[in-house]
Write an enzyme that holds these catalytic residues in place. Structure first.
Site, mmCIF file in Angstrom:
data_model
loop_
_atom_site.group_PDB
_atom_site.id
_atom_site.type_symbol
_atom_site.label_atom_id
_atom_site.label_comp_id
_atom_site.label_asym_id
_atom_site.label_seq_id
_atom_site.Cartn_x
_atom_site.Cartn_y
_atom_site.Cartn_z
ATOM 1 N N ASN A 44 0.822 -1.212 0.000
ATOM 2 C CA ASN A 44 0.000 0.000 0.000
ATOM 3 C C ASN A 44 0.853 1.258 0.000
ATOM 4 O OD1 ASN A 44 -2.325 -1.518 0.131
ATOM 5 N ND2 ASN A 44 -2.764 -1.069 2.275
ATOM 6 N N ARG A 92 -11.236 -3.732 -14.160
ATOM 7 C CA ARG A 92 -10.061 -4.522 -13.806
ATOM 8 C C ARG A 92 -10.390 -5.988 -14.051
ATOM 9 N NH1 ARG A 92 -6.425 -1.197 -11.229
ATOM 10 N NH2 ARG A 92 -7.304 0.550 -10.042
ATOM 11 N N ARG A 152 -5.715 2.232 -13.202
ATOM 12 C CA ARG A 152 -4.336 2.383 -12.744
ATOM 13 C C ARG A 152 -3.684 1.049 -12.395
ATOM 14 N NH1 ARG A 152 -1.914 6.853 -11.304
ATOM 15 N NH2 ARG A 152 -3.883 7.952 -11.005
ATOM 16 N N HIS A 166 -15.927 3.603 -14.611
ATOM 17 C CA HIS A 166 -15.679 2.825 -13.405
ATOM 18 C C HIS A 166 -16.907 2.015 -12.999
ATOM 19 C CE1 HIS A 166 -14.910 2.455 -8.911
ATOM 20 N NE2 HIS A 166 -13.785 2.014 -9.412
ATOM 21 N N TYR A 211 -12.746 -9.530 -2.041
ATOM 22 C CA TYR A 211 -13.405 -8.224 -1.924
ATOM 23 C C TYR A 211 -14.843 -8.444 -1.455
ATOM 24 C CZ TYR A 211 -9.974 -5.411 -4.602
ATOM 25 O OH TYR A 211 -8.863 -4.732 -5.042
ATOM 26 N N ARG A 269 -13.947 2.602 4.613
ATOM 27 C CA ARG A 269 -12.772 1.746 4.751
ATOM 28 C C ARG A 269 -11.486 2.555 4.807
ATOM 29 N NH1 ARG A 269 -11.898 -0.659 -0.275
ATOM 30 N NH2 ARG A 269 -9.803 0.101 -0.631
ATOM 31 N N HIS A 287 -15.606 -3.318 0.277
ATOM 32 C CA HIS A 287 -15.561 -2.622 -1.006
ATOM 33 C C HIS A 287 -16.934 -2.158 -1.484
ATOM 34 C CE1 HIS A 287 -14.532 -2.447 -5.464
ATOM 35 N NE2 HIS A 287 -13.547 -1.759 -4.920
#
Length: 725
Positions: free
Chosen positions: A75, A407, A437, A467, A501, A597, A625
């Site tokens: 991270n 993704r 990204r 997204h 997730y 989160r 998530h």
């Protein structure tokens, strides 16, 4: 056996880190204090501190704690590569640095550096003083060269000669050999050698190979222990073989983090893929922004590195060896079930089971019986969303499939289903977001593979990332009528991350949703202008406005003495307009609950500003998530789920979609999840008005509080056919 922790060898922070450079959207009427926002960068570091606190928790399974240490490291790498890099780039180029806390950018950067230094030191201590000794007790030893006896060293010599020495490439630095390029996140050895004949000292750099195991397993010593030595330690103690005839004066570990933010000016190019590919090549050569060094590095070596890399003292991080504890991901893959969370096998949603146990599952028949609310990873992605698309690809009555892909995984059955559908002659549209990204290259590859199969591939709208998580299937029923089957989710169409997730999704045959999605896909693939939708809230034009309107309704209801309330679960709460609206709601008497989160710029519990606002955070086995937006609405709750966080990028520079949940049993389920997250009897972190998160994981008697994820897992596993229909 792979760990079920978030996220194995990936990061849990990617969706928190996209550069958010828009100016704050403020609707301040002068009644709100100027210091009402918490700094978003420091808030992100506080999020990573919560990850670190899980690694420090002796009550968690040992290999999961090691995994959290690795996640923390991964991270922080991304935080520097994206957020710190973005701040420094804007400062260096004279661009405005938006800040909602009204402080000078250099002061913010100094605070970030101070907090990052503190956390990296704490991270190193957590490994050295807590996790490593516990690993030793469990028979998993990470040795250093000084721990090895003569027999072990002889065996290590053989390993080095046979498996490591042939791939090493020492690079000298002298007038004939300029200082080498140091790739981002690579682990290196700085080496000073002396010529015994001339007495002259020279410098060399040796890159630790990234294609070899980070921890080299040592041969069995008949004690039944698993023993490892860091690869760099093994190499460092064989430098004489790399520099024969020279004296090794000193060697030290170091690691460089570079700016790996990608910028693509879409309005200046006709080919987005080509522009992005060029930018990805430039990413490798971004300027250094952090230098990690072993704490025994001498001033001569450090001075050379700082000079050559143009690094300041503030950007140097002295840490005990080993550097880059992200390498612990390798250790966490050990097959030691007793040192991991108990294995959880997702169940098939009871509403996707056939009416008769002897019948074959039929996704479309199940959806025809009513909306289905999915909750991953407790409910299987493979037998729900994946099966939905695979059945659509094989069904001769399906005429068209349209889907967004943000993704994807390396072996994506979702993409394969789209390819199968196209090859079967169906009309297939895939909107592939190639600017996701750190997944850019993978998504470019998938886009080209889809195109070759005959799928209509589009890349969304110029200047916006797509997204939203949307899939639409158009199917002809036995009467010849076309029906819409839709999936709208909070998470990516990625089977791998779906196991770790926590996400929600809606499967529906509702014609209103189907027509909404049809129009939205037409806008994304054509030239239509976004209009309002009936059951969706869509960014960038209407999502923020829609949420602000709902918050305003709650504010008016509270002032009128009617039932009111706002409850929001997101990854990040940063958008100033949304936060200010929540402050006004609180001042009017609306009770506001926020479950976040990661980043939170809202300051709860401030007298006469946010007295009625509570903020909680849930971190654990799974990556929280899902996004939920719940409004009391005078007893007729208005509830949405979807892909959007409360950030500038989501509301202004992305195509996002929220769908309204309408079935009473689904509303009750979502209310129950929010109740549980906010309960004082649930293990969680609480945010104070000073911006400090405090963990609440014990009751008044010191007993551990229930873990929400474990409780949800048990509850869903106990469901029977027909539940929550």
């Amino acid at each position: 056996m792979e760990s079920d922790s978030p996220l194995g060898d990936a990061t849990i922070a990617a969706d928190l880190l996209d550069d958010d450079e828009a100016e704050p959207v403020l609707v301040d009427d002068g009644t709100l204090p100027h210091d009402r926002f918490l700094d978003r960068e420091l808030s992100w570091l506080s999020f990573n501190q919560r990850v670190l606190e899980l690694a420090e928790d002796d009550h968690l399974p040992l290999l999961e704690r090691a995994n959290f240490l690795a996640i923390f490291a991964s991270n922080l790498d991304e935080f520097f590569m994206v957020r710190v890099a973005g701040l420094k780039r804007r400062i260096a180029t004279g661009l405005a640095v938006p800040t909602n806390v009204g402080r000078a950018p250099l002061d913010v950067l100094a605070d970030i550096s101070a907090k990052a230094h503190e956390l990296q030191d704490r991270h190193a201590r957590a490994f050295r003083d807590r996790v490593k000794p516990a690993l030793d007790e469990a028979g998993i030893h990470i040795e250093s060269w000084s721990d090895l006896d003569e027999k072990d060293r002889q065996r290590s010599d053989e390993i080095f000669s046979a498996q490591i020495f042939p791939v090493l490439m020492p690079l000298a630095v002298d007038p004939a050999h300029p200082f080498p390029y140091i790739s981002g996140l690579s682990l290196n050895l700085s080496i000073r050698v002396r010529n015994p004949k001339t007495g002259k000292e020279e410098f060399a750099r040796l890159k630790v190979p990234q294609n070899l195991p980070r921890f080299v397993q040592l041969p069995d010593d008949a004690r039944g222990l698993l023993r490892y030595i860091p690869l760099e330690d093994l190499i460092a103690n064989h430098l004489g073989e790399l520099f024969p005839g020279m004296e090794i004066v000193a060697h030290h570990e170091f690691r460089v983090t570079r700016n790996e933010d990608v910028e693509v000016e879409e309005d200046e190019t006709e080919n987005l893929i080509q522009a992005l590919e060029k930018e990805l090549l430039r990413r490798r050569f971004g300027p250094p922004i952090r230098l990690e060094i072993s704490d025994d590095m001498d001033d001569v070596t450090l001075g050379l590195l700082m000079s050559e890399l143009q690094i300041t003292e503030q950007e140097v991080y002295r840490l005990p060896s080993p550097l880059d504890l992200g390498g612990l991901f390798e250790i966490t893959k050990l097959d030691r079930p007793s040192l991991k969370y108990p294995r959880n096998v997702p169940t098939t949603s009871v509403n996707l089971l056939p009416v008769e146990p002897t019948e074959r599952p039929d996704i479309f028949a199940s959806i025809d019986r009513g909306d289905i609310l999915l909750h991953h990873p407790y409910e299987s992605f493979a037998t729900s969303v994946q099966a939905f698309l695979e059945q659509a690809a094989a069904d001769p009555n399906v005429l068209a499939i349209k889907q967004t892909l943000y993704r994807t995984s390396g072996d994506s059955p979702i993409v394969e289903a789209l390819i199968d559908a196209a090859e079967a002659g169906k009309a297939v549209l895939a909107l592939v977001e190639i600017k996701a990204r750190f997944d850019e290259q993978a998504n470019i590859g998938w886009a080209r593979k889809l195109e070759k199969a005959g799928v209509h591939v589009v890349y969304g709208l110029v200047g916006l990332k797509t997204h939203s998580k949307l899939a639409l299937v158009v199917r002809q029923d036995k009467n010849g009528t076309l029906k819409h089957y839709s999936h709208i989710g909070t998470g990516n169409y990625n089977p791998k991350t779906s196991r770790i997730y926590e996400d929600l999704g809606l499967l529906t045959a509702d014609d209103v949703v189907g027509k909404d999605l049809t129009r939205l896909f037409n806008e994304l693939s054509g030239y239509a202008i976004e209009k309002k939708f009936k059951r969706l809230l869509v960014a960038p034009l209407h999502l923020r406005k829609g949420l602000l309107k709902r918050i305003e309704v709650e504010t008016e209801n509270a002032l009128a003495g009617k039932p009111s309330g706002v409850r929001i679960k997101v990854n990040s709460m940063v958008d100033e307009a949304i936060i200010d609206a929540l402050y006004r709601a609180s001042k009017a008497g609306v009770h506001v609950d926020i479950v976040v989160r990661g980043i939170c710029s809202l300051r709860p519990g401030v007298e006469d500003l946010s007295d009625n606002i509570r903020v909680r955070s849930i971190l654990g086995r799974y990556l929280e998530h899902s996004r939920i937006f719940w409004f009391a609405n005078d007893g007729d709750p208005q509830v949405y789920i979807g892909s959007a966080d409360m950030m500038h990028r989501n509301l202004d520079r992305r195509v996002e979609a929220l769908v309204r949940i309408v079935r009473p049993e689904h509303l009750d389920e979502l209310k129950g999840l929010l109740d549980e997250a906010m309960s004082e009897q649930t293990s969680s972190w609480w945010l104070g008005e000073d911006g400090v998160w405090v963990r609440h994981d014990r009751d008044a008697d010191g007993a551990p509080l229930p873990d929400m994820q474990t409780e949800v897992m048990r509850r869903i596993a106990s469901r029977r056919r027909g539940a929550l229909r």
